[in-house]
Design a protein around this motif. Structure first.
Motif, short mmCIF file in Angstrom:
data_model
loop_
_atom_site.label_atom_id
_atom_site.label_comp_id
_atom_site.label_asym_id
_atom_site.label_seq_id
_atom_site.Cartn_x
_atom_site.Cartn_y
_atom_site.Cartn_z
N ALA A 182 50.73 34.84 37.03
CA ALA A 182 50.37 34.93 38.59
C ALA A 182 51.04 33.81 39.04
CB ALA A 182 48.36 34.72 38.89
N GLU A 183 50.93 32.96 39.29
CA GLU A 183 51.95 31.90 39.51
C GLU A 183 53.78 31.69 39.17
OE1 GLU A 183 52.66 26.83 38.78
OE2 GLU A 183 51.72 28.06 37.49
N LEU A 184 53.67 32.40 38.30
CA LEU A 184 55.29 33.11 38.69
C LEU A 184 55.63 33.47 39.68
CD1 LEU A 184 58.00 33.05 37.60
CD2 LEU A 184 57.24 35.05 35.52
N VAL A 185 54.71 34.49 39.76
CA VAL A 185 54.79 35.97 40.22
C VAL A 185 55.09 35.41 41.84
CG1 VAL A 185 54.13 38.42 41.58
CG2 VAL A 185 54.53 37.89 38.74
N GLU A 186 54.02 34.54 42.20
CA GLU A 186 53.42 34.16 43.58
C GLU A 186 54.52 32.48 44.00
OE1 GLU A 186 52.31 32.18 47.01
OE2 GLU A 186 51.95 34.52 46.47
N THR A 187 55.21 32.23 43.00
CA THR A 187 56.79 31.02 43.52
C THR A 187 57.09 31.68 43.41
OG1 THR A 187 55.34 29.78 41.86
CG2 THR A 187 57.54 29.75 42.54
N ILE A 188 57.64 32.80 42.81
CA ILE A 188 58.92 33.85 43.25
C ILE A 188 58.89 34.81 44.54
CG2 ILE A 188 60.83 36.06 42.83
CD1 ILE A 188 59.55 35.48 39.40
N GLU A 189 57.92 35.38 44.61
CA GLU A 189 58.06 36.24 46.25
C GLU A 189 57.52 34.84 46.92
OE1 GLU A 189 57.06 38.82 47.32
OE2 GLU A 189 57.97 39.73 44.94
N ARG A 190 57.74 33.65 47.53
CA ARG A 190 56.75 32.70 48.15
C ARG A 190 58.55 32.03 48.76
NH1 ARG A 190 53.80 29.09 45.73
NH2 ARG A 190 54.86 27.49 45.00
N ASP A 191 58.86 31.53 47.65
CA ASP A 191 60.29 31.28 47.66
C ASP A 191 61.69 30.96 47.36
OD1 ASP A 191 58.15 28.98 47.99
OD2 ASP A 191 58.63 28.39 45.90
N ILE A 192 61.26 32.39 46.74
CA ILE A 192 62.95 33.04 46.60
C ILE A 192 62.95 34.48 47.52
CG2 ILE A 192 64.49 33.83 45.48
CD1 ILE A 192 63.31 32.33 43.22
N GLY A 193 61.98 35.38 47.14
CA GLY A 193 62.30 36.84 47.84
C GLY A 193 61.94 37.82 47.11
N PRO A 194 61.49 39.03 47.62
CA PRO A 194 60.86 39.79 47.03
C PRO A 194 61.58 40.73 45.83
CG PRO A 194 62.10 41.21 49.35
CD PRO A 194 61.97 39.64 48.66
N ILE A 195 60.36 41.11 44.62
CA ILE A 195 60.78 41.14 43.24
C ILE A 195 61.13 43.01 43.76
CG2 ILE A 195 60.08 41.51 41.27
CD1 ILE A 195 58.56 39.40 41.53
N GLU A 196 62.37 43.23 43.40
CA GLU A 196 62.79 44.58 43.82
C GLU A 196 62.84 45.27 42.69
OE1 GLU A 196 62.56 45.88 46.83
OE2 GLU A 196 62.87 44.43 48.02
N ALA A 197 63.32 44.61 41.24
CA ALA A 197 63.42 45.04 39.78
C ALA A 197 63.32 44.38 38.87
CB ALA A 197 64.82 44.95 39.44
N PHE A 198 62.05 44.61 38.31
CA PHE A 198 61.31 44.05 37.13
C PHE A 198 61.80 44.52 35.48
CE2 PHE A 198 57.10 44.51 34.32
CZ PHE A 198 57.32 42.56 34.49
N VAL A 199 61.75 43.71 35.16
CA VAL A 199 62.06 44.48 33.10
C VAL A 199 61.21 43.22 32.51
CG1 VAL A 199 63.91 44.63 31.47
CG2 VAL A 199 64.36 44.53 34.22
N PHE A 200 60.49 44.18 31.54
CA PHE A 200 60.08 43.29 30.71
C PHE A 200 60.56 43.69 29.13
CE2 PHE A 200 56.45 43.52 26.92
CZ PHE A 200 55.76 42.07 26.84
N ASN A 201 60.99 42.63 28.97
CA ASN A 201 61.81 42.51 27.55
C ASN A 201 61.38 41.94 26.31
OD1 ASN A 201 64.25 43.22 26.68
ND2 ASN A 201 64.91 40.92 26.92
N ILE A 202 59.92 41.49 25.92
CA ILE A 202 59.74 40.96 25.49
C ILE A 202 59.17 41.67 23.92
CG2 ILE A 202 58.49 39.72 24.09
CD1 ILE A 202 57.39 38.55 26.76
#
Length: 243
Positions: free
Chosen positions: A70-90
């Motif tokens: 939750a903190e990761l997504v909030e930080t990115i959306e607030r400080d950098i920009g909208p997440i237009e593409a997401f990749v899960f690679n674990i």
């Protein structure tokens, strides 16, 4: 302005596939936000993207922990920009006989390769639906379509991840969110394969193992697809791979 920058978030940006996906999107003008549990391991990748003229940020984050996600997504959306593409690679590909597998390790593999996919994709999807656009891509494996001997834990996790992707695609597609699942079937050109399976790595000169940069091209292809012809599942394997 920061909110106008398009972001790709790659969960599990290692030295091979995840890193190449981040670099591929960065070349297209996306801000590459990459994660590993240890942030310092991301610095070479971040430096490489920036040296090539792209933008990148590294984050130390455990994808299995709801609060950190939750903190990761909030930080990115607030400080950098909208997440237009997401990749899960674990990945979490750890072979073991079913007779010797431990409950602790089985659960850990499921946490890493399946549960973390749910947590991270859900957090991102909740942002995407408010904008009515976005791409969510999961890195799958042959284990997600059939369970091989000695891979019960990995197969269980990857089957779960594939089912998650299918359900999300059916629910979110009508909301203009493209969800895709990429089955990577074959050895990838990594230091692990080079050191642990030299006979397999020797096939590199014959195009017998997957080049991470070529895998990354397919992820960009999926993201760029027009919505009248979306692909849900794409499988990638070397020409000589038996399947």
């Amino acid at each position: 302005m920061a909110e106008q920058q398009k972001v790709v978030l790659v969960i599990g940006a290692g030295d091979a596939t995840g890193g190449e996906i981040a670099k591929r999107f960065a070349r297209e003008g996306y801000v590459a936000c990459v994660t590993r549990r240890e942030a310092q391991k991301l610095q070479p990748l971040v430096d490489e993207i920036r040296a090539a003229g792209g933008q990148a940020h590294g984050f130390g984050s455990d994808a299995r922990k709801e609060e950190e996600v939750a903190e990761l997504v909030e930080t990115i959306e607030r400080d950098i920009g909208p997440i237009e593409a997401f990749v899960f690679n674990i990945g979490a590909n750890v072979p073991c006989s079913i007779l010797e597998e431990t409950p602790r390790k089985y659960f850990k593999i499921w946490e890493m390769a399946c549960f973390a996919g749910f947590l991270t994709a859900q957090a991102v999807a909740r942002r995407m639906v408010t904008r009515e656009r976005g791409t969510i891509l999961f890195t799958g494996a042959t284990a997600g379509t059939r369970g091989a001997a000695g891979f019960a834990a990995f197969a269980g996790a990857k089957h779960g991840l594939r089912a998650l992707a299918q359900s999300m695609a059916r629910e979110l597609g009508p909301r203009n969110i493209h969800v895709g699942h990429v089955v990577v079937d074959g050895a990838i050109d990594t230091a692990f394969i080079r050191d642990s399976f030299p006979e397999r790595y020797a096939l590199k000169d014959q195009d017998g193992i997957l080049d991470p940069a070529h895998i990354a091209d397919s992820y960009w292809f999926l993201h760029a697809q027009p919505r009248d012809a979306w692909t849900f599942e794409l499988d990638l394997r070397p020409w000589m791979e038996r399947w």
